[in-house]
Design a protein around this motif. Sequence first.
Motif, PDB file in Angstrom:
ATOM      1  N   SER A 126     -11.257  31.914   8.839  1.00 37.04           N
ATOM      2  CA  SER A 126     -12.032  30.730   8.439  1.00 37.04           C
ATOM      3  C   SER A 126     -11.493  29.456   9.088  1.00 37.04           C
ATOM      4  N   LEU A 127     -10.366  29.551   9.775  1.00 38.06           N
ATOM      5  CA  LEU A 127      -9.803  28.376  10.457  1.00 38.06           C
ATOM      6  C   LEU A 127     -10.544  28.147  11.762  1.00 38.06           C
ATOM      7  N   ARG A 128     -10.361  26.929  12.279  1.00 38.92           N
ATOM      8  CA  ARG A 128     -11.007  26.588  13.547  1.00 38.92           C
ATOM      9  C   ARG A 128      -9.957  26.651  14.656  1.00 38.92           C
ATOM     10  N   PHE A 129     -10.057  27.686  15.456  1.00 39.66           N
ATOM     11  CA  PHE A 129      -9.130  27.877  16.563  1.00 39.66           C
ATOM     12  C   PHE A 129      -9.714  27.243  17.833  1.00 39.66           C
ATOM     13  N   ASN A 130      -8.832  26.935  18.784  1.00 40.51           N
ATOM     14  CA  ASN A 130      -9.336  26.386  20.042  1.00 40.51           C
ATOM     15  C   ASN A 130      -9.873  27.520  20.931  1.00 40.51           C
ATOM     16  N   ASP A 131     -10.277  27.176  22.138  1.00 33.76           N
ATOM     17  CA  ASP A 131     -10.911  28.165  23.009  1.00 33.76           C
ATOM     18  C   ASP A 131      -9.976  29.323  23.348  1.00 33.76           C
ATOM     19  N   ALA A 132      -8.663  29.071  23.230  1.00 32.33           N
ATOM     20  CA  ALA A 132      -7.689  30.131  23.494  1.00 32.33           C
ATOM     21  C   ALA A 132      -7.360  30.918  22.226  1.00 32.33           C
ATOM     22  N   ILE A 180      -0.556  34.019  12.026  1.00 34.32           N
ATOM     23  CA  ILE A 180      -0.694  33.470  10.672  1.00 34.32           C
ATOM     24  C   ILE A 180      -0.509  34.574   9.634  1.00 34.32           C
ATOM     25  N   THR A 181      -1.176  35.690   9.843  1.00 35.87           N
ATOM     26  CA  THR A 181      -1.051  36.814   8.912  1.00 35.87           C
ATOM     27  C   THR A 181       0.392  37.290   8.827  1.00 35.87           C
ATOM     28  N   ARG A 188      -9.565  22.109   8.815  1.00 32.78           N
ATOM     29  CA  ARG A 188      -9.176  23.510   9.035  1.00 32.78           C
ATOM     30  C   ARG A 188      -8.825  23.792  10.495  1.00 32.78           C
ATOM     31  N   ASP A 189      -8.337  22.758  11.196  1.00 32.22           N
ATOM     32  CA  ASP A 189      -7.972  22.984  12.605  1.00 32.22           C
ATOM     33  C   ASP A 189      -6.517  22.613  12.894  1.00 32.22           C
ATOM     34  N   CYS A 190      -5.708  22.521  11.852  1.00 32.18           N
ATOM     35  CA  CYS A 190      -4.277  22.287  12.027  1.00 32.18           C
ATOM     36  C   CYS A 190      -3.549  22.825  10.801  1.00 32.18           C
ATOM     37  N   LEU A 191      -2.344  23.349  11.029  1.00 29.41           N
ATOM     38  CA  LEU A 191      -1.523  23.867   9.937  1.00 29.41           C
ATOM     39  C   LEU A 191      -0.240  23.064   9.828  1.00 29.41           C
ATOM     40  N   LEU A 192       0.310  23.048   8.613  1.00 27.08           N
ATOM     41  CA  LEU A 192       1.611  22.437   8.352  1.00 27.08           C
ATOM     42  C   LEU A 192       2.445  23.477   7.617  1.00 27.08           C
ATOM     43  N   VAL A 193       3.566  23.865   8.223  1.00 27.06           N
ATOM     44  CA  VAL A 193       4.460  24.777   7.520  1.00 27.06           C
ATOM     45  C   VAL A 193       5.728  24.025   7.147  1.00 27.06           C
ATOM     46  N   GLU A 194       6.051  24.078   5.868  1.00 26.32           N
ATOM     47  CA  GLU A 194       7.325  23.531   5.427  1.00 26.32           C
ATOM     48  C   GLU A 194       8.303  24.690   5.440  1.00 26.32           C
TER      49      GLU A 194
END
Lengths: 120, 120
Positions: free
Chosen positions: A7-13, A39-40, A80-86
Amino acid sequence: MSFDPASLRFNDAGLIPVIAQDAQSGEVLMLAWMNAEAITRTLETGDVTYWSRSRAEFWVKGATSGNVQKLVEFRLDCDRDCLLVEVDQTGPACHTGRRSCFYTKVEGGEEVVTDAPMES
Amino acid sequence: MSFDPASLRFNDAGLIPVIAQDAQSGEVLMLAWMNAEAITRTLETGDVTYWSRSRAEFWVKGATSGNVQKLVEFRLDCDRDCLLVEVDQTGPACHTGRRSCFYTKVEGGEEVVTDAPMES
């Protein structure tokens, strides 16, 4: 709502940018990229796993260096096109041996290196 | 060393990702994109200026909403392909009215919204 990496928005790659932030200090450590499988794997193992664009392979952070990143919190942004991991980061996050990759600031038009490599 | 925006590594669209972090609290507010000219404008004016990919135009953050971002510190990473701006953010950074765009966390396979829009 159940989380589905698709469901995330990935770039062309097929990649999404991921900001890694020190869960204790709040310091921004680095930016790297994940694909859906990375991610999984990150969520399943708790070992932060990127996709290395230069090597075109999965990159379990710290697997060779020992400077592992343990996942503390996983966040996504409004678009939904960027993630933040703490993360709980062991040792330096940067390949130069510095805690953070952002060790250079621009001040008065000049580049100034503000951090030295950590003692090993 | 003198800083030249042309020395950065932009993607095929001529853009570089920019992490905006609250200079006081350390909270990561958003990720957006700049081109070389947006970087120059940001450094010259102190008003953080992005390139809007959806509108294909310069985007002075807060110019219409009033939720301006004043530049406090400008950093680049080791690979010169990502920027970190520490900012003085007025009001919400997110278009949903929340302080940060990263208001959704993933926990136990579920998406959990952790922050509400700010009072206006």
